[in-house]
Scaffold this motif. Structure first.
Motif, short mmCIF file in Angstrom:
data_model
loop_
_atom_site.label_atom_id
_atom_site.label_comp_id
_atom_site.label_asym_id
_atom_site.label_seq_id
_atom_site.Cartn_x
_atom_site.Cartn_y
_atom_site.Cartn_z
N ALA A 26 0.83 -1.21 0.00
CA ALA A 26 0.00 0.00 0.00
C ALA A 26 0.86 1.26 0.00
O ALA A 26 0.56 2.24 -0.68
CB ALA A 26 -0.93 0.00 1.21
N TYR A 27 1.97 1.21 0.74
CA TYR A 27 2.87 2.37 0.81
C TYR A 27 3.49 2.64 -0.55
O TYR A 27 3.57 3.78 -1.01
CB TYR A 27 3.95 2.13 1.85
N LYS A 28 3.94 1.57 -1.20
CA LYS A 28 4.57 1.72 -2.53
C LYS A 28 3.54 2.15 -3.58
O LYS A 28 3.87 2.91 -4.49
CB LYS A 28 5.22 0.41 -2.96
N ALA A 29 2.31 1.67 -3.47
CA ALA A 29 1.27 2.03 -4.44
C ALA A 29 0.96 3.51 -4.40
O ALA A 29 0.68 4.15 -5.43
CB ALA A 29 0.01 1.22 -4.19
N GLY A 30 0.97 4.11 -3.22
CA GLY A 30 0.75 5.55 -3.10
C GLY A 30 -0.66 5.99 -3.40
O GLY A 30 -0.88 7.16 -3.74
N THR A 31 -1.63 5.09 -3.34
CA THR A 31 -3.02 5.46 -3.58
C THR A 31 -3.92 4.66 -2.65
O THR A 31 -3.64 3.50 -2.33
CB THR A 31 -3.44 5.18 -5.04
N ALA A 32 -5.00 5.31 -2.21
CA ALA A 32 -5.95 4.67 -1.31
C ALA A 32 -7.17 4.14 -2.04
O ALA A 32 -8.12 3.65 -1.41
CB ALA A 32 -6.38 5.66 -0.22
N LYS A 33 -7.16 4.20 -3.38
CA LYS A 33 -8.35 3.88 -4.14
C LYS A 33 -8.76 2.42 -4.04
O LYS A 33 -9.92 2.08 -4.18
CB LYS A 33 -8.15 4.28 -5.61
N SER A 34 -7.80 1.51 -3.83
CA SER A 34 -8.14 0.08 -3.77
C SER A 34 -8.17 -0.44 -2.33
O SER A 34 -8.24 -1.65 -2.11
CB SER A 34 -7.12 -0.72 -4.58
N THR A 35 -8.12 0.46 -1.36
CA THR A 35 -8.08 0.06 0.05
C THR A 35 -9.42 0.34 0.71
O THR A 35 -9.99 1.41 0.54
CB THR A 35 -6.97 0.82 0.80
N SER A 36 -9.91 -0.66 1.50
CA SER A 36 -11.17 -0.50 2.22
C SER A 36 -10.86 -0.17 3.68
O SER A 36 -10.38 -1.04 4.43
CB SER A 36 -12.02 -1.77 2.12
N LEU A 37 -11.12 1.06 4.08
CA LEU A 37 -10.88 1.46 5.46
C LEU A 37 -11.82 0.72 6.41
O LEU A 37 -11.42 0.35 7.53
CB LEU A 37 -11.05 2.97 5.60
N ALA A 38 -13.05 0.48 5.98
CA ALA A 38 -14.02 -0.23 6.81
C ALA A 38 -13.53 -1.64 7.13
O ALA A 38 -13.68 -2.12 8.27
CB ALA A 38 -15.37 -0.27 6.11
N PHE A 39 -12.93 -2.30 6.14
CA PHE A 39 -12.42 -3.66 6.36
C PHE A 39 -11.28 -3.65 7.38
O PHE A 39 -11.21 -4.52 8.27
CB PHE A 39 -11.93 -4.25 5.04
N ILE A 40 -10.39 -2.66 7.28
CA ILE A 40 -9.27 -2.57 8.23
C ILE A 40 -9.79 -2.37 9.65
O ILE A 40 -9.32 -3.01 10.60
CB ILE A 40 -8.32 -1.43 7.82
N PHE A 41 -10.78 -1.48 9.79
CA PHE A 41 -11.32 -1.24 11.13
C PHE A 41 -12.05 -2.47 11.67
O PHE A 41 -12.08 -2.71 12.89
CB PHE A 41 -12.26 -0.03 11.11
#
Length: 313
Positions: A26-41
């Motif tokens: 995720a750090y290398k990708a540099g974008t939050a578009k494919s990340t689900s914050l709800a899933f992480i929480f």
């Protein structure tokens, strides 16, 4: 050693092993578009519940340490998410600023600076027409005439200083093709008298190649070919205009003869034409009428010495 605790710790290690890898990706990708914050929480909540159970049961051992380690690693994904989200916003702001700066773009052609304001067909105007010619056509104020005659379509003047048939195909591809015009008014040949005098068939071939290119990129485009001004009754110019007329007839294009310009009555068109319907291009006359309006202005307001060819009588 308590095997139940060992197996539980093994389970946590297996579940938690992917999270450091996910953080790095995720750090290398540099974008939050494919990340689900709800899933992480959701995962974080699960670990907090597990830690709470251990605390309630007074199970303070290495399994609890693995729970806490996993929680820290998963929480680092939250930090990376907000960092990437800030990067996304920065890129979007930068793109928006770039688009604003492109509202006017400068291109160079034929040793003269040409400035094309950003020309977007408005949502309320269904059709658009382009004028493509040389120095003489370049000076026709199409926006002023469009406002005066209340054109219900967009019109663009993409003419250029000393535009020749020799480079017209390249010029069309760069500056006109992208407009996807419903109609194109062409006035070319002024700079090609030497070619015509040497070999008229070469002149014809260059003109036809341009028309074929236009048709290949915009097959439904209506075409109008405007003659070269010949107020001095030059024999060579007259012959060139005869060839342009023949080309127009062979390609089913409209021929606009400037010899008739002084008899035109563009003001009469203003009340008799419904441009919104006419520009549906189901009829042959509308594109002629548009050319008539543009070139009526030209023959009355553009200096004569801008029109004439430097060829022998």
């Amino acid at each position: 050693m308590n095997l139940a605790h060992l197996f539980e710790a093994g389970m946590l290690v297996c579940f938690g092993f992917s999270w450091p890898i996910n953080v790095v990706k995720a750090y290398k990708a540099g974008t939050a578009k494919s990340t689900s914050l709800a899933f992480i929480f959701l995962i974080i909540t699960g670990y907090i519940l597990g830690i709470s159970a251990k605390v309630i049961n007074h199970q303070f051992n290495y399994v609890l340490a693995v729970y806490i380690l996993n929680l820290v690693i998963v929480f680092s994904n939250v930090l990376v998410y907000f960092r990437n989200r800030a990067l996304d916003k920065k890129r979007e702001d930068s793109k928006e600023n770039t688009n604003q700066k492109k509202s006017k773009k400068v291109v160079y052609a034929h040793e003269e600076q040409i400035v094309f304001a950003e020309e977007k067909t408005s949502a309320s105007k269904k059709y658009n027409i382009s004028l493509m010619g040389g120095t003489y056509a370049k000076d026709i104020p199409v926006k002023k005439l469009a406002d005066e005659f209340q054109f219900d379509f967009d019109i663009h003047n993409r003419s250029s200083f000393a535009l020749s048939l020799k480079n017209a195909k390249e010029y069309y591809g760069k500056y006109v093709a992208g407009l996807k015009s419903d109609g194109i008014i062409l006035q070319l040949g002024k700079e090609d008298a030497d070619i015509f005098k040497a070999n008229p068939s070469v002149f014809d071939t260059l003109y036809l190649e341009l028309l074929n290119q236009i048709k290949s990129t915009n097959k439904d485009c209506r075409l109008a070919l405007v003659s070269i001004n010949n107020s001095m009754n030059n024999t060579t110019i007259a012959q060139m205009n005869n060839h342009i007329k023949a080309i127009a007839q062979s390609e089913q294009a409209t021929f606009v003869n400037l010899e008739n310009a002084f008899s035109w009555n563009p003001k009469g068109l203003q009340s008799s034409l419904d441009f919104a319907q006419g520009m549906g291009l189901k009829y042959k006359k509308p594109i002629y009428d548009i050319a008539e309006i543009l070139y009526s202005y030209a023959v009355q307001n553009i200096a004569e010495d801008h029109m004439e060819l430097n060829v022998a009588v």
